[in-house]
Design an enzyme around this catalytic site. Structure first.
Site, mmCIF file in Angstrom:
data_model
loop_
_atom_site.group_PDB
_atom_site.id
_atom_site.type_symbol
_atom_site.label_atom_id
_atom_site.label_comp_id
_atom_site.label_asym_id
_atom_site.label_seq_id
_atom_site.Cartn_x
_atom_site.Cartn_y
_atom_site.Cartn_z
ATOM 1 N N ASP A 175 -30.190 40.333 -32.446
ATOM 2 C CA ASP A 175 -29.112 39.305 -32.666
ATOM 3 C C ASP A 175 -28.668 39.235 -34.173
ATOM 4 O O ASP A 175 -28.628 40.349 -34.859
ATOM 5 C CB ASP A 175 -29.588 37.938 -32.306
ATOM 6 N N HIS A 209 -26.243 32.437 -34.714
ATOM 7 C CA HIS A 209 -25.961 32.898 -33.341
ATOM 8 C C HIS A 209 -27.485 33.029 -32.735
ATOM 9 O O HIS A 209 -27.979 32.926 -31.841
ATOM 10 C CB HIS A 209 -25.129 34.097 -33.013
ATOM 11 N N SER A 409 -24.742 33.833 -23.773
ATOM 12 C CA SER A 409 -25.589 34.046 -24.967
ATOM 13 C C SER A 409 -26.806 32.841 -25.021
ATOM 14 O O SER A 409 -28.020 33.462 -25.111
ATOM 15 C CB SER A 409 -24.916 33.812 -26.339
#
Length: 479
Positions: A175, A209, A409
């Site tokens: 990620d 994220h 996600s």
């Protein structure tokens, strides 16, 4: 339920919601410009048929084209070539492919992971306009209020009584990195990981994220994840500006070599695919997936947030062409869609036969009327303590280090954590099951959603408690 009704905040909230949505569409560049702040270069992947040929081809390219920048993954026979001038790169690529035609995988030789004869999927329109204002619960314990997703998967944390996980079984998070010092995560980060993004030397998260993903898996502080004692390691494959397919593929191979049982990939690539383009990227992913699976690792990938059927080529409107989502569409990848507080497929979630599980990903909730919007349908997770929070988080005074979000996600790490918990429990009980057997059991133990997906398919929401309960007592009949 306390309501915010000031119309002065309306445009601020709508803007925040749009920005929040965008954070969940972390797509990597398969080809094109470099988005990392490095000098802009064109790049291309070359895949050799026989991995033993890699060294010879690298030597040839280096001698013939000294101005080309080379990078490679020898384990799977993939080479990346780069040059600032697209014309130079194109000419070099044509020459290399012509000279070594028998040794290099050609675009026409790559097998499409989808059916090329499939009818192009129609865009599934789901985004109803929202001009409303949000509501939020005036709950003093904000940490527990938005953890409904964790509660669904663990059945109100009953799975903790069976196991919370162990550092002996780890999840590699491919990620944007992780906040390595986050108080809810630091104890479970078993290695500082590695960055594959040029110019970013560490796996610290400057996007946010990856830290959100990590919290769903292994938070253990103010928030608790699905497995609050699972070991996690960051592999940075994109930054605030974006990423590349090659970086993800590199990280997949490295994470498998490092021995992680589960690889969580909460991002993807929409790759143009035809007999003339996209084949090298598809083949490179296929090899990386095969390599990873042969090492014993499970790959868990987000389905995407475009509300389309990923079983088929997704139309782009350009000359009747389309794209496929990678690596979601490969059969050896566990693909995850998002479900809502109402236990329904989220309207934005991609769907199709390729989707193996749903898991809580949140939504914006039903719109009661034009002046209301319900925050309780979002998910709360960890966020870098040193980054500015979203407008929504600031508006409701969430403490630093936490944020609200939605998307596949956030659904994906719930499934990754469940795999890790089950693998740990199997090892603890001295039981041996192949990944395919674990997947089959998880499907049987999944919680049925209240409605089918847009294609009419019944896909369950992952249930860690039932799965662990089954491992504890394998005589329990499947339901």
């Amino acid at each position: 339920m306390k309501q915010i009704t000031s119309r002065l905040l309306k445009s601020l909230i709508i803007t925040a919601i749009l920005l929040l949505t965008l954070t969940n569409n972390n797509l990597l560049s398969a080809n094109g410009t470099d988005t990392t702040g490095q000098p802009v270069t064109s790049h291309e992947l070359i895949v050799v048929k026989d991995k033993s040929f890699v060294n010879l081809l690298i030597k040839f390219i280096s001698n013939k084209y000294p101005d080309l920048k080379l990078d490679y993954i020898k384990e799977i026979g993939v080479i990346q070539i780069e040059h600032p001038q697209e014309e130079v790169l194109e000419n070099a690529s044509k020459y290399i492919h012509k000279k070594f035609k028998r040794f290099i995988v050609q675009e026409s030789e790559v097998i499409n992971p989808l059916d090329l004869d499939a009818v192009l999927a129609a865009q599934f329109a789901t985004n109803a306009e929202s001009n409303g204002m949000p509501n939020f619960q005036n709950d003093p314990n904000v940490y527990s209020y938005w953890q409904w997703g964790v509660n669904y998967v663990t059945e109100n944390k009953k799975s903790y009584s069976i196991t919370k996980g162990s550092h002996d079984v780890s999840v590699a998070i491919l990620d944007s990195g992780i906040d390595l010092n986050h108080p809810d995560l630091a104890d479970n980060i078993i290695s500082p990981g590695q960055s594959f993004v040029p110019g970013e030397l560490t796996a610290m998260d400057y996007n946010g994220h990856g830290t959100k993903v990590a919290g769903i898996i292994a938070a253990n502080g103010n928030l608790t994840g699905i497995g609050p004692e699972i070991g996690i390691v960051p592999y940075k494959v994109f930054s605030r500006e974006g990423g590349r397919a090659f970086w993800m593929i590199q990280a997949m191979v490295k994470a498998a070599n490092d021995g992680h049982e589960v690889l969580n990939i909460s991002s993807g690539i929409y790759q143009t695919y035809s007999e003339k383009s996209g084949g090298a990227v598809v083949e490179a992913f296929q090899r990386a997936i095969d390599y990873t699976n042969n090492k014993g690792s499970v790959i868990v990938n987000s389905a995407g947030n475009e509300g389309v059927d990923i079983d088929q080529i997704i139309p782009t409107g350009e000359d009747g062409g389309g794209v496929i989502r990678l690596p979601s569409v490969f059969s050896k990848v566990i693909t995850v869609g998002a479900s809502t507080l109402e236990r329904m497929p989220a309207p934005y979630s991609n769907y199709g036969e390729k989707v193996d599980f749903y898991a809580p990903g949140g939504s914006y909730g039903p719109i009661a009327h034009e002046d209301e919007f319900d925050f309780s349908f979002l998910l709360l997770t960890t966020y870098p303590t040193y980054l500015e929070q979203s407008t929504i988080a600031q508006l409701i005074s969430l403490p630093k280090g936490y944020d609200l979000d939605i998307g596949t996600s956030l659904a994906t790490p719930a499934v990754s954590a469940t795999y890790a918990l089950v693998i740990h429990k199997l090892k603890e009980n001295k039981l041996n099951k192949a990944p395919e057997e674990i997947s089959s059991m998880l499907r049987e133990m999944a919680t049925q959603l209240s409605v089918n997906d847009p294609a009419g398919r019944t896909v369950g929401m992952v249930n860690a408690f039932k799965a662990l309960q089954y491992v504890e007592n394998e005589s329990m009949p499947l339901k």
